[in-house]
Write a protein that holds these residues in place. Structure first.
Motif, PDB file in Angstrom:
ATOM      1  N   PRO A  12       0.826  -1.206   0.000  1.00  0.00           N
ATOM      2  CA  PRO A  12       0.000   0.000   0.000  1.00  0.00           C
ATOM      3  C   PRO A  12       0.860   1.256   0.000  1.00  0.00           C
ATOM      4  CG  PRO A  12       0.005  -1.037   2.162  1.00  0.00           C
ATOM      5  CD  PRO A  12       0.687  -1.986   1.231  1.00  0.00           C
ATOM      6  N   LEU A  13       0.292   2.339  -0.499  1.00  0.00           N
ATOM      7  CA  LEU A  13       0.956   3.625  -0.480  1.00  0.00           C
ATOM      8  C   LEU A  13       0.934   4.196   0.932  1.00  0.00           C
ATOM      9  CD1 LEU A  13      -0.681   5.145  -3.683  1.00  0.00           C
ATOM     10  CD2 LEU A  13       1.594   4.112  -3.503  1.00  0.00           C
ATOM     11  N   SER A  14       1.868   5.093   1.199  1.00  0.00           N
ATOM     12  CA  SER A  14       1.953   5.757   2.496  1.00  0.00           C
ATOM     13  C   SER A  14       1.615   7.228   2.301  1.00  0.00           C
ATOM     14  CB  SER A  14       3.361   5.603   3.072  1.00  0.00           C
ATOM     15  OG  SER A  14       3.485   6.267   4.307  1.00  0.00           O
ATOM     16  N   VAL A  15       0.584   7.697   2.995  1.00  0.00           N
ATOM     17  CA  VAL A  15       0.111   9.072   2.871  1.00  0.00           C
ATOM     18  C   VAL A  15       0.289   9.773   4.214  1.00  0.00           C
ATOM     19  CG1 VAL A  15      -1.896  10.530   2.416  1.00  0.00           C
ATOM     20  CG2 VAL A  15      -1.579   8.412   1.125  1.00  0.00           C
ATOM     21  N   PRO A  16       0.852  10.990   4.236  1.00  0.00           N
ATOM     22  CA  PRO A  16       1.003  11.703   5.505  1.00  0.00           C
ATOM     23  C   PRO A  16      -0.356  12.052   6.101  1.00  0.00           C
ATOM     24  CG  PRO A  16       2.351  12.701   3.777  1.00  0.00           C
ATOM     25  CD  PRO A  16       1.439  11.738   3.099  1.00  0.00           C
ATOM     26  N   GLY A  20       0.667  13.786  11.731  1.00  0.00           N
ATOM     27  CA  GLY A  20       2.105  13.593  11.614  1.00  0.00           C
ATOM     28  C   GLY A  20       2.536  12.176  11.343  1.00  0.00           C
ATOM     29  N   HIS A  21       1.628  11.187  11.493  1.00  0.00           N
ATOM     30  CA  HIS A  21       2.016   9.806  11.195  1.00  0.00           C
ATOM     31  C   HIS A  21       1.598   9.467   9.768  1.00  0.00           C
ATOM     32  CE1 HIS A  21      -1.819   9.717  13.541  1.00  0.00           C
ATOM     33  NE2 HIS A  21      -2.212   9.069  12.449  1.00  0.00           N
ATOM     34  N   ARG A  22       1.561   8.180   9.442  1.00  0.00           N
ATOM     35  CA  ARG A  22       1.303   7.761   8.067  1.00  0.00           C
ATOM     36  C   ARG A  22       0.019   6.949   7.969  1.00  0.00           C
ATOM     37  NH1 ARG A  22       4.707  10.783   5.173  1.00  0.00           N
ATOM     38  NH2 ARG A  22       4.473   9.328   3.409  1.00  0.00           N
ATOM     39  N   LEU A  23      -0.678   7.172   6.846  1.00  0.00           N
ATOM     40  CA  LEU A  23      -1.868   6.398   6.535  1.00  0.00           C
ATOM     41  C   LEU A  23      -1.538   5.406   5.425  1.00  0.00           C
ATOM     42  CD1 LEU A  23      -4.469   9.316   6.262  1.00  0.00           C
ATOM     43  CD2 LEU A  23      -4.007   7.892   8.281  1.00  0.00           C
ATOM     44  N   ALA A  24      -2.086   4.213   5.527  1.00  0.00           N
ATOM     45  CA  ALA A  24      -1.939   3.223   4.468  1.00  0.00           C
ATOM     46  C   ALA A  24      -3.105   3.376   3.496  1.00  0.00           C
ATOM     47  CB  ALA A  24      -1.923   1.813   5.046  1.00  0.00           C
ATOM     48  N   SER A  70      -6.452   6.630  10.777  1.00  0.00           N
ATOM     49  CA  SER A  70      -5.470   6.484  11.854  1.00  0.00           C
ATOM     50  C   SER A  70      -5.979   5.486  12.893  1.00  0.00           C
ATOM     51  CB  SER A  70      -5.234   7.829  12.540  1.00  0.00           C
ATOM     52  OG  SER A  70      -4.700   8.772  11.642  1.00  0.00           O
ATOM     53  N   GLY A  71      -5.088   4.583  13.321  1.00  0.00           N
ATOM     54  CA  GLY A  71      -5.464   3.598  14.325  1.00  0.00           C
ATOM     55  C   GLY A  71      -6.321   2.471  13.806  1.00  0.00           C
ATOM     56  N   HIS A  72      -6.519   2.415  12.493  1.00  0.00           N
ATOM     57  CA  HIS A  72      -7.296   1.347  11.863  1.00  0.00           C
ATOM     58  C   HIS A  72      -6.393   0.569  10.917  1.00  0.00           C
ATOM     59  CE1 HIS A  72     -10.593   3.915  13.177  1.00  0.00           C
ATOM     60  NE2 HIS A  72     -11.485   3.011  12.819  1.00  0.00           N
ATOM     61  N   GLY A  73      -6.644  -0.713  10.791  1.00  0.00           N
ATOM     62  CA  GLY A  73      -5.977  -1.521   9.773  1.00  0.00           C
ATOM     63  C   GLY A  73      -4.470  -1.360   9.766  1.00  0.00           C
ATOM     64  N   GLU A  74      -3.937  -0.956   8.615  1.00  0.00           N
ATOM     65  CA  GLU A  74      -2.494  -0.869   8.413  1.00  0.00           C
ATOM     66  C   GLU A  74      -1.929   0.532   8.630  1.00  0.00           C
ATOM     67  OE1 GLU A  74      -1.600  -3.013   4.573  1.00  0.00           O
ATOM     68  OE2 GLU A  74      -3.720  -3.531   4.799  1.00  0.00           O
ATOM     69  N   SER A  75      -2.765   1.479   9.029  1.00  0.00           N
ATOM     70  CA  SER A  75      -2.284   2.842   9.264  1.00  0.00           C
ATOM     71  C   SER A  75      -1.675   2.980  10.650  1.00  0.00           C
ATOM     72  CB  SER A  75      -3.422   3.854   9.098  1.00  0.00           C
ATOM     73  OG  SER A  75      -3.795   3.991   7.751  1.00  0.00           O
ATOM     74  N   GLU A  76      -0.808   3.956  10.784  1.00  0.00           N
ATOM     75  CA  GLU A  76      -0.207   4.247  12.076  1.00  0.00           C
ATOM     76  C   GLU A  76      -1.199   4.992  12.966  1.00  0.00           C
ATOM     77  OE1 GLU A  76       4.372   4.728  10.333  1.00  0.00           O
ATOM     78  OE2 GLU A  76       3.275   6.492  11.085  1.00  0.00           O
ATOM     79  N   THR A  88     -12.062  12.355   9.717  1.00  0.00           N
ATOM     80  CA  THR A  88     -12.493  13.109   8.528  1.00  0.00           C
ATOM     81  C   THR A  88     -11.293  13.763   7.857  1.00  0.00           C
ATOM     82  OG1 THR A  88     -14.672  13.546   9.495  1.00  0.00           O
ATOM     83  CG2 THR A  88     -13.976  14.968   7.676  1.00  0.00           C
ATOM     84  N   GLU A  89     -10.403  14.304   8.649  1.00  0.00           N
ATOM     85  CA  GLU A  89      -9.209  14.938   8.079  1.00  0.00           C
ATOM     86  C   GLU A  89      -8.267  13.899   7.484  1.00  0.00           C
ATOM     87  OE1 GLU A  89      -9.020  18.162   7.447  1.00  0.00           O
ATOM     88  OE2 GLU A  89     -11.069  17.980   8.208  1.00  0.00           O
ATOM     89  N   ASP A  90      -8.235  12.687   8.049  1.00  0.00           N
ATOM     90  CA  ASP A  90      -7.487  11.593   7.417  1.00  0.00           C
ATOM     91  C   ASP A  90      -8.034  11.340   6.015  1.00  0.00           C
ATOM     92  OD1 ASP A  90      -5.918  11.170   9.655  1.00  0.00           O
ATOM     93  OD2 ASP A  90      -7.046   9.428  10.360  1.00  0.00           O
ATOM     94  N   ALA A  91      -9.361  11.260   5.915  1.00  0.00           N
ATOM     95  CA  ALA A  91      -9.993  11.007   4.621  1.00  0.00           C
ATOM     96  C   ALA A  91      -9.672  12.122   3.634  1.00  0.00           C
ATOM     97  CB  ALA A  91     -11.509  10.870   4.800  1.00  0.00           C
ATOM     98  N   ARG A  92      -9.743  13.343   4.099  1.00  0.00           N
ATOM     99  CA  ARG A  92      -9.442  14.480   3.225  1.00  0.00           C
ATOM    100  C   ARG A  92      -7.990  14.414   2.748  1.00  0.00           C
ATOM    101  NH1 ARG A  92     -12.412  18.877   3.220  1.00  0.00           N
ATOM    102  NH2 ARG A  92     -13.087  18.518   5.372  1.00  0.00           N
ATOM    103  N   ALA A  93      -7.080  14.069   3.655  1.00  0.00           N
ATOM    104  CA  ALA A  93      -5.665  14.003   3.293  1.00  0.00           C
ATOM    105  C   ALA A  93      -5.414  12.927   2.237  1.00  0.00           C
ATOM    106  CB  ALA A  93      -4.813  13.732   4.530  1.00  0.00           C
TER     107      ALA A  93
END
Length: 264
Positions: A12-16, A20-24, A70-76, A88-93
């Motif tokens: 998976p891609l890594s999205v900021p 400050g952490h990373r989303l998968a 964040s805090g779900h699945g493969e995300s930090e 919501t801001e994770d989704a927007r990012a």
């Protein structure tokens, strides 16, 4: 460096994330509109409905994006630190990083429907940004309308003392944790407080045997949505997951209709 636009299931891609952490994220390039999967509370991007949407997008040649909050699945990140606003801001990012242009069809399940509504409302002044919303067992404002009213006195005392309560989950061997911060943020992030102006058509699919989000909640949601372009499908025997073959087919048809409408 050119931004990657395609990921594999294994990488998976890594999205900021804004924190400050990373989303998968998993993203497959294709033509517009981009179909975006917004999962539910404690779910992940590799569930049955997300996989089915990925297959549908592959057949039709449309771009498809899914990710873990964040805090779900493969995300930090820690699940307990999350709120409706932060997710919501994770989704927007994730969307702005991987689907910054062109129309979107947002498919939100349970809590993801709440997030889909909040995103659409925030983009309502950008005509064409969201081509349609497919809301599955939508749970907007669930913290104040569904969770808080059923808390027992003992749970309220536990929340006051510890800042959270935990309950056994029918979907996961781990208990579900609800934090005071989540509930307080949920009140501020409420959408069922006045007209919900999405700027796009909406199709709600709701099971009538849903033990978590009663179908009356979907009926109440209709009161806040503009009448034109809003459809509700009530599914006899449908549960909260809506993952039976007939449920998945309904989801696909709703998504396909918005894809066709956006291209007409």
């Amino acid at each position: 460096m050119e931004r990657p636009v395609t990921s594999s299931a294994d990488s998976p891609l890594s999205v900021p994330a804004p924190q400050g952490h990373r989303l998968a994220a998993l993203h497959v390039a294709g033509r517009a509109p981009t179909v975006v999967w917004l999962g539910g509370f404690r779910s992940d991007m590799r569930g049955t409905k997300a996989e089915r949407l990925s297959e549908q997008a592959a057949r039709s040649g449309h771009a498809f994006l899914r990710f873990d909050y964040s805090g779900h699945g493969e995300s930090e990140g820690r699940f307990e630190d999350g709120t409706i606003s932060s997710w919501t801001e994770d989704a927007r990012a994730a969307i702005e990083a991987l689907a910054p242009q062109g129309p979107l069809v947002l498919v939100g399940s349970s809590m993801g429907a709440w997030i889909a509504l909040r995103l659409a409302m925030s983009w309502a002044d950008q005509p064409g940004r969201v081509a349609g919303l497919v809301l599955l067992a939508p749970a907007p404002d669930f913290t104040s309308r569904l969770l808080e009213p059923r808390l027992t006195e003992a749970q309220r005392a536990e929340m006051a003392q510890n800042g959270f309560v935990s309950e056994a989950s029918p979907y996961d061997p781990r208990p579900t944790v609800y934090t005071r911060t989540l509930i307080e943020d949920g009140r501020n992030a409420s959408v069922m407080t006045g007209p919900i102006r999405t700027g796009c058509p909406v199709h709600i699919i709701q099971g009538m045997a849903d033990p978590d989000v009663p179908h009356t909640h979907a009926l109440e949601l209709l009161n806040f949505l503009p009448g034109e372009g809003v459809a509700l499908t009530l599914v006899p025997g449908g549960d909260h997951r809506l993952s039976r073959e007939e449920d998945l087919s309904r989801m696909e048809k709703a998504v396909a209709s918005f894809l066709e409408l956006a291209q007409s």
